[in-house]
Design a protein around this motif. Structure first.
Motif, PDB file in Angstrom:
ATOM      1  N   LEU A 183      85.099  22.942  56.671  1.00 42.28           N
ATOM      2  CA  LEU A 183      86.520  23.214  56.871  1.00 42.28           C
ATOM      3  C   LEU A 183      87.207  23.148  55.515  1.00 42.28           C
ATOM      4  N   LEU A 189      84.794  24.660  65.264  1.00 44.24           N
ATOM      5  CA  LEU A 189      83.980  23.947  64.274  1.00 44.24           C
ATOM      6  C   LEU A 189      82.730  23.354  64.913  1.00 44.24           C
ATOM      7  N   TYR A 211      91.681  26.565  57.302  1.00 43.66           N
ATOM      8  CA  TYR A 211      92.791  26.277  58.212  1.00 43.66           C
ATOM      9  C   TYR A 211      94.083  26.322  57.417  1.00 43.66           C
TER      10      TYR A 211
END
Length: 212
Positions: free
Chosen positions: A66, A60, A7
């Protein structure tokens, strides 16, 4: 199949998604997908309120990882960051940082590991918020200084027309005159005529700032 998603929150032109992806790759992460938010503040917007953030939370799944450059990419508000992290961990998503290689394991093996993980979450999120607050205070101090030292800078560009010319431009525009004709009749630059006719209130405000 489990995925590793990077991200990226790129709030300035220098913070590009390509740069953060390159950093993650050099750190040894094998990224399956990149989700990005461009030009978004981590102070005023929560992750779930950002377009990319919503996409990320939707994608997710349990067992996924992540990856973020640092926790401040998730946000700079203490409660938002800690709530987001705990929510992801509860969903079975492990969170990893490129800087310092921190790992917040969704499934810690012991109670001690879980306690250490939770303590780190709180500490690092608080650090991100404190850093953001310090930056904001420094910016305020800098702006206050420059307002005194260079007041013209904060007035914006000085209008190239007088109040009388502004009134003439508006009157001629209302009478149906073309922009080129108005420029010739008033002596106001055609580009300025365009700006005035598109937004008379803004032109009026510019004159006010310069005391005209």
């Amino acid at each position: 199949m489990n995925k590793t998603i990077l991200y990226v929150r790129a709030s300035t032109s220098e913070q590009t998604s390509d740069h953060q992806l390159e950093q993650a790759t050099k750190a040894g992460f094998k990224i399956d997908e990149v989700v990005t938010d461009h030009g978004v503040s981590g102070v005023s917007t929560h992750l779930a309120d950002r377009e990319g953030g919503r996409e990320l939370l939707h994608k997710l799944r349990e067992g996924d990882a992540l990856v973020v450059r640092w926790l401040d990419r998730l946000g700079r508000n203490y409660r938002d960051v800690t709530d987001t992290l705990r929510s992801l961990l509860d969903r079975g998503v492990t969170v990893k940082t490129v800087i310092n290689g921190m790992v917040f394991d969704a499934r810690p093996k012991t109670a001690t590991e879980e306690a250490v993980r939770d303590a780190l979450i709180g500490f690092m999120a608080a650090q991100a918020e404190a850093q953001a607050q310090a930056t904001k205070e420094a910016q305020r101090a800098g702006i206050a200084h420059h307002k005194v030292a260079s007041p013209e800078k904060f007035k914006g560009r000085k209008p190239t027309f007088t109040r009388e010319q502004l009134d003439q431009v508006i009157a001629l525009a209302e009478a149906g005159q073309g922009q080129s004709a108005i420029a010739k009749a008033t002596g106001v630059n055609r580009n300025a005529v365009i700006r005035i006719t598109q937004n008379p209130a803004k032109a009026e405000a510019a004159l006010e700032r310069w005391g005209s």
